[in-house]
Design an enzyme around this catalytic site. Sequence first.
Site: not given
Length: 689
Positions: A10-11, A15, A157, A159, A312, A343, A385
Site C-alpha cells: 500500500k505504501s 508513492r 512518522s 507520512q 501497522d 487501535r 486492520r
Amino acid sequence: MTELRVPGDKSISHRALLLAALAGGESRIRGVLTGEDPQATASILRELGVRVPRLVADGELRINGVGVRGMRAPGGILDCANSGTTARLMLGVLAGQEFEATLTGDESLRRRPMRRVTDPLSRMGARFEPLAAPGRLPLRTTGGALRPLDDRLPVASAQVKSALLLAGVTGGVPVRLIEPGFSRDHTERMLAAAGCALTTSPEGGANRVRLTAAPPALDPLDIVVPGDFSSAAFALALALLGGAGEGVVLRGIGLNPTRTGLLPALERMNARIEIEQGSAPKGGESAGDLIVHPSDLTGTEVRPEEIPGLIDEVPVLAVLAARARGTTRITGAEELRVKESDRLGALAANLSKLGVEVEELPDGLVIEGSDRPLSGPVEARGDHRIAMAFGVLGALAGNAITVDAPAAVDVSYPGFWEMLERASRLAARPSVRDSGEEDVELARPVHGRKRGPVIVIDGPAGSGKSTTAREVARRLGFRHLDSGALYRALTCALLESGLPPNSWPALTEADLNAYPVRMVAAGSDFRVMLGARALTTELRSPEVDAHVSAVARLAAVRGWLFGRQRRAGREGSLVGDGRDLGTVVFPDAEVKIFLVADVAERARRRLLERGREPDLDGAVTAEAARLRARDRIDATRGIAPLKKAADAFEVDGTRLSFEEQVDAILGVVRGRIGDRSAREFRLPGNEVK
Ligand code: DC
C-alpha cells in the site's frame, strides 16, 4: 504447503502513483494495489490533471508525468476517503503548487490530526485553512514559493517525513529532517531512484534525512510493487497459529527492513519462519518469500523503539499474543490511538469481550495468552486492520467470532476473506486421504514433532461411546479420553466445595482455577484427579448425575475444560469420546465417528450398565422417555449442542453387539489412516494384548 500471494504494498503504491505524476515522461508500474486507499490517491491525481488509467493489479500501469509543478487547479473538492497516507502526502505535494485546493476525507479521516504535517509545511510558507475543526480535514491549501526547512520531527512518522520531502520536491527547496526513530523509508528510496540528491544517516537512535536538490521533473519510474508485508502478516499469523494446515509460503513479499520489524518480535515468540531473499526488484526495494510453519508461540516484550518498524502490525501481533503462552507487553505505541481508529482501544475492548485477559495502557497493551475458545461479536470500528486481525482469530478452530464490518478490508486487502477461507479450508481438511494400498503420511509437524492421530467418538447419551472408545483405544494402543469424566470431576469438586448450586452459573473461568481438577496420563487412560486424589466411583454418584448436565451447560466450564482437552490431545494417539469433540474440541481430528442407536436399545444398555435387569414392567419405557428428553436438551442447548460433525462417519449400533460395534469403528479408523500409521503412533508401552 499452500502458496499465497498478497496484494501490492500500500505504501509503495501511493508513492509510485505520486512520483509517476511528478515525473517528466512515462512511468511503468506493475503490481500496484487496487484497494480503496490508492484509488483515492489516483482519483485526486486525475482531478489535478494527471492522466492515471484504471488501477490494475495484474497488468502494467503507464502514467505520463506532468513534472514537479505541472499540476493544475482542481475543479472540485479532493476526497481522500479513508486514506491518511493520501491526505498527508498530498498536503506535501500541494504545498509547492501555486493554486488553491480543498482536501477532505471520510468521517474517520476527518478526526485524524493533520497539524503534525501542516505546522512544518506552514513554516515552509504554505497556507492551510481548516474549514471545520482546527488541525483537521477539510482543509483549504494554498501553495506556492516555499522556504527551505530544517526540522526535528516530534515523532517518527513516515507520512510526515514524506509530506515534507515531497514539499521540498514540488517547492524546489532543500529539506533537512531529524526523526527520533526509523520510520519506513519508501519515499527516500524512490526519490533517490528518481534522481533527487537525497542522503540518510543514522545519528544515535535518530534518523537524519537530507534532500539537497530535486530536479524540475523526476526521472520516470519503472517498478514492480512487492507484496505488502502488512497484508502478508495476516496470512502469516493464521499459519503460525495452525489455521492454515501445514503452513504457507508467501511469495514476493516486500522485505524493506523498515517494514519487517514484526519478524524479530515473532522470532522471540518462537515463530518458525524462513526467509528466502529474492533478487532486488526494480525501484530500490527488496522482496522475497516467507515460509511459515505452525508454531508454539510464547509471549514477548515489544519495546517503544521497535514500534515504528511494526506500527501497522500491532493489531495482528495482539491477536498472536492472545494465542501465545504467557504474557505479551507492548509499550510506546500511543501513535496507534490516531490511526484509522483508536487501535489500542479497539484491540483492548474487542479482545476482552471475546474472553482474552488484556490490560490497556496509555501507550500499549498487556495481553495474557490462552488456548480457551473465543467467541462473540467484534466491532472493527470501520478499521481494516482491526477487521483482518480478528478475522484471523475467528478462522481458528474452536473460535466463533463475527466481525461487524467485513467490507473495511477493501482499503488495503481486496480478497482478504477469500484468502482466509482458502487457507483455513486447508486446515479443516483431514490430513489423511483415503488410499487403497499405502498408508498416507498423516503426521504433520506440530511444535516440531509428529503428532499421532486423534479419533473422536461423539453421540447421544447411552450410545455406549465411553466403553466403546476405551476398547477402541486399547486395541489401537492409543490413549482414551473420556471427556464426560472431566465434567463429572468438576461437578464433584463443586459439590464438595459447598458452594450452593444456584451460584455456579456466576463462576468465571478464573474462579474455576480454584478447583484442582486435572488429568494425568496413566497407561492407556487418563486418570482424573482432584488435587492429589484420583476420582473413580464418585464420578457416577447420583448427586453428580443430578447436577452434571447443568454444569456442562455453563460457558465458563466449557471454556475452562476446552484447554484441558486440547492439551490431552496435543500429542495425538488419542481416542476421545463426548458430545462436542468432533465439532468444537478437535475439529481437526483425523477420524470422527458419530455413534447412534435406537432409543429403546440405548435405554436397555443404560439399565444394564447400572446393574439393573431390563424388565417388562416399564423400566425400559421410562428410561427411554428420559433419554428422549435428554436428547432434546442436548441437541437444542445454545452452547455446544450435540450434533454430528459434517465430516463424521455415522455408526448405528442398534443391531450390533459390543464387539461388532468396536470392530465396525476400527474398520473405519483403519480405512482412514491405514494400519501402518495406527501401528506407528501406538504409545510406547501400550502393547496390544
Ligand atoms: O458422557 P457422560 O454422561 O459422562 O457426560 C457427563 C455430562 O457432561 C453430560 O451431561 C454431558 C456432558 N458432556 C458434554 O456436555 N460434553 C462432553 N464432551 C462430554 C460430556
